[in-house]
Design a protein around this motif. Structure first.
Motif, PDB file in Angstrom:
ATOM      1  N   ARG A  45       0.839  -1.211   0.000  1.00 58.16           N
ATOM      2  CA  ARG A  45       0.000   0.000   0.000  1.00 58.16           C
ATOM      3  C   ARG A  45       0.868   1.252   0.000  1.00 58.16           C
ATOM      4  O   ARG A  45       0.666   2.173  -0.794  1.00 58.16           O
ATOM      5  N   LEU A  46       1.860   1.294   0.889  1.00 55.24           N
ATOM      6  CA  LEU A  46       2.749   2.455   0.962  1.00 55.24           C
ATOM      7  C   LEU A  46       3.533   2.652  -0.328  1.00 55.24           C
ATOM      8  O   LEU A  46       3.721   3.780  -0.785  1.00 55.24           O
ATOM      9  N   LEU A  47       4.022   1.565  -0.905  1.00 52.52           N
ATOM     10  CA  LEU A  47       4.773   1.677  -2.162  1.00 52.52           C
ATOM     11  C   LEU A  47       3.912   2.273  -3.278  1.00 52.52           C
ATOM     12  O   LEU A  47       4.357   3.158  -4.007  1.00 52.52           O
ATOM     13  N   ILE A  48       2.682   1.791  -3.392  1.00 50.37           N
ATOM     14  CA  ILE A  48       1.788   2.307  -4.441  1.00 50.37           C
ATOM     15  C   ILE A  48       1.418   3.756  -4.147  1.00 50.37           C
ATOM     16  O   ILE A  48       1.391   4.594  -5.058  1.00 50.37           O
ATOM     17  N   MET A  49       1.157   4.070  -2.879  1.00 46.73           N
ATOM     18  CA  MET A  49       0.861   5.464  -2.524  1.00 46.73           C
ATOM     19  C   MET A  49       2.036   6.364  -2.902  1.00 46.73           C
ATOM     20  O   MET A  49       1.840   7.448  -3.445  1.00 46.73           O
ATOM     21  N   MET A  50       3.246   5.910  -2.619  1.00 44.61           N
ATOM     22  CA  MET A  50       4.419   6.714  -2.935  1.00 44.61           C
ATOM     23  C   MET A  50       4.529   6.929  -4.449  1.00 44.61           C
ATOM     24  O   MET A  50       4.808   8.026  -4.905  1.00 44.61           O
ATOM     25  N   GLU A  51       4.307   5.877  -5.220  1.00 43.38           N
ATOM     26  CA  GLU A  51       4.418   5.983  -6.675  1.00 43.38           C
ATOM     27  C   GLU A  51       3.364   6.898  -7.278  1.00 43.38           C
ATOM     28  O   GLU A  51       3.646   7.655  -8.203  1.00 43.38           O
ATOM     29  N   LEU A  52       2.145   6.859  -6.772  1.00 42.12           N
ATOM     30  CA  LEU A  52       1.023   7.564  -7.393  1.00 42.12           C
ATOM     31  C   LEU A  52       0.765   8.962  -6.840  1.00 42.12           C
ATOM     32  O   LEU A  52       0.048   9.735  -7.449  1.00 42.12           O
ATOM     33  N   SER A  53       1.349   9.285  -5.702  1.00 44.00           N
ATOM     34  CA  SER A  53       1.058  10.564  -5.046  1.00 44.00           C
ATOM     35  C   SER A  53       1.995  11.668  -5.491  1.00 44.00           C
ATOM     36  O   SER A  53       3.151  11.420  -5.821  1.00 44.00           O
ATOM     37  N   ASP A  54       1.486  12.890  -5.473  1.00 38.53           N
ATOM     38  CA  ASP A  54       2.305  14.073  -5.726  1.00 38.53           C
ATOM     39  C   ASP A  54       2.827  14.658  -4.421  1.00 38.53           C
ATOM     40  O   ASP A  54       3.826  15.361  -4.402  1.00 38.53           O
ATOM     41  N   ALA A  55       2.111  14.374  -3.321  1.00 40.26           N
ATOM     42  CA  ALA A  55       2.479  14.877  -1.998  1.00 40.26           C
ATOM     43  C   ALA A  55       1.758  14.008  -0.975  1.00 40.26           C
ATOM     44  O   ALA A  55       0.866  13.225  -1.329  1.00 40.26           O
ATOM     45  N   PHE A  56       2.134  14.172   0.289  1.00 37.94           N
ATOM     46  CA  PHE A  56       1.522  13.401   1.368  1.00 37.94           C
ATOM     47  C   PHE A  56       1.037  14.368   2.440  1.00 37.94           C
ATOM     48  O   PHE A  56       1.796  15.241   2.865  1.00 37.94           O
ATOM     49  N   ILE A  57      -0.203  14.191   2.860  1.00 38.06           N
ATOM     50  CA  ILE A  57      -0.784  15.033   3.907  1.00 38.06           C
ATOM     51  C   ILE A  57      -1.353  14.122   4.974  1.00 38.06           C
ATOM     52  O   ILE A  57      -2.153  13.225   4.683  1.00 38.06           O
ATOM     53  N   ALA A  58      -0.948  14.351   6.217  1.00 36.93           N
ATOM     54  CA  ALA A  58      -1.504  13.611   7.345  1.00 36.93           C
ATOM     55  C   ALA A  58      -2.501  14.504   8.073  1.00 36.93           C
ATOM     56  O   ALA A  58      -2.206  15.655   8.387  1.00 36.93           O
ATOM     57  N   LEU A  59      -3.664  13.958   8.320  1.00 36.74           N
ATOM     58  CA  LEU A  59      -4.695  14.627   9.101  1.00 36.74           C
ATOM     59  C   LEU A  59      -4.669  14.035  10.505  1.00 36.74           C
ATOM     60  O   LEU A  59      -4.121  12.946  10.709  1.00 36.74           O
ATOM     61  N   PRO A  60      -5.254  14.722  11.478  1.00 35.68           N
ATOM     62  CA  PRO A  60      -5.303  14.154  12.817  1.00 35.68           C
ATOM     63  C   PRO A  60      -5.867  12.730  12.785  1.00 35.68           C
ATOM     64  O   PRO A  60      -6.907  12.477  12.169  1.00 35.68           O
ATOM     65  N   SER A  61      -5.137  11.815  13.394  1.00 36.81           N
ATOM     66  CA  SER A  61      -5.521  10.406  13.364  1.00 36.81           C
ATOM     67  C   SER A  61      -4.689   9.640  14.380  1.00 36.81           C
ATOM     68  O   SER A  61      -4.122  10.228  15.292  1.00 36.81           O
ATOM     69  N   GLY A  62      -4.548   8.330  14.169  1.00 40.10           N
ATOM     70  CA  GLY A  62      -3.884   7.477  15.141  1.00 40.10           C
ATOM     71  C   GLY A  62      -2.564   6.895  14.660  1.00 40.10           C
ATOM     72  O   GLY A  62      -1.902   7.435  13.768  1.00 40.10           O
ATOM     73  N   PHE A  63      -2.204   5.775  15.270  1.00 41.97           N
ATOM     74  CA  PHE A  63      -0.902   5.158  15.029  1.00 41.97           C
ATOM     75  C   PHE A  63      -0.645   4.810  13.563  1.00 41.97           C
ATOM     76  O   PHE A  63       0.468   4.976  13.070  1.00 41.97           O
TER      77      PHE A  63
END
Length: 163
Positions: A45-63
C-alpha cells in the motif's frame, strides 16, 4: 478516511483507495467512493501510494497514520522519493509531535536539513501553498544511494570452504 473521501467525491474530485485485502474482509473500511486498488500488504500500500502521489498530507488520526507519515519522511531522508510531506495541524493536534521532532533536532538525532522534510500548517490553504513551494534538499551524504531493484539485490556470497 471515509469522511475525507466522501467529501472529495461530493466535489467531483478523484478518489483512489489503496486498501489491504485484510481490511475488505468483514467490511472494515466500508464502501469506497471512487477507484479502489486492493493490495496484499500494508507495505505494498505504501509503495503504491508513494508511486502515485504528488504529496503526502496527514490529518489528525492514530498510530497507522503516524506510521505511514514517518515512513514517508524516512524514505524522503533516504532519497527514495522527493515529494512534499505535510501535517494539517488542526486545533494544535500535532503540536506535541512537532515539539518532539524539534527536540530530536536539538539533541542532534535529526538534522536541520531532514527537519525541513516535514511541513506543517493550521489551514488547508496554507498547507497546500507550503507543499507547492517545497523544494527537496537531498542530504549530500545520502545522495549517492541508488534505490532500484538491481541495487537492492544481495551480492552472491562466496561460501567456498578453503583448507
Amino acid at each position: 478516511m471515509g469522511c475525507v473521501s466522501t467529501a472529495v467525491a461530493q466535489h467531483q474530485r478523484q478518489v483512489l483507495g489503496i486498501i489491504p485485502s485484510a481490511f475488505t474482509k468483514n467490511n472494515l473500511v466500508g464502501e469506497t467512493c471512487g477507484k479502489e486498488i486492493k493490495v496484499a500488504t500494508m507495505h505494498e500500500r505504501l509503495l503504491i501510494m508513494m508511486e502515485l502521489s504528488d504529496a503526502f498530507i496527514a490529518l489528525p488520526s492514530g498510530f497507522g497514520t503516524l506510521e505511514e507519515l514517518f515512513q514517508m519522511i524516512s524514505w524522503a531522508q533516504l532519497n527514495i522519493h522527493s515529494k512534499p510531506i505535510g501535517v494539517l495541524n488542526i486545533n494544535g493536534f500535532f503540536n506535541g509531535l512537532l515539539s518532539f521532532v524539534d527536540h530530536a533536532v536539538e539533541q542532534k538525532f535529526i538534522t536541520q536539513r531532514a527537519r525541513k522534510i516535514l511541513i506543517s500548517a493550521t489551514t488547508a490553504d496554507e498547507l497546500v501553498d507550503k507543499l507547492q513551494a517545497f523544494r527537496f534538499e537531498p542530504d549530500p551524504g545520502l545522495s549517492q544511494l541508488k534505490w532500484s531493484p538491481s541495487s537492492s539485490q544481495k551480492e552472491k556470497l562466496d561460501l567456498t570452504l578453503r583448507l
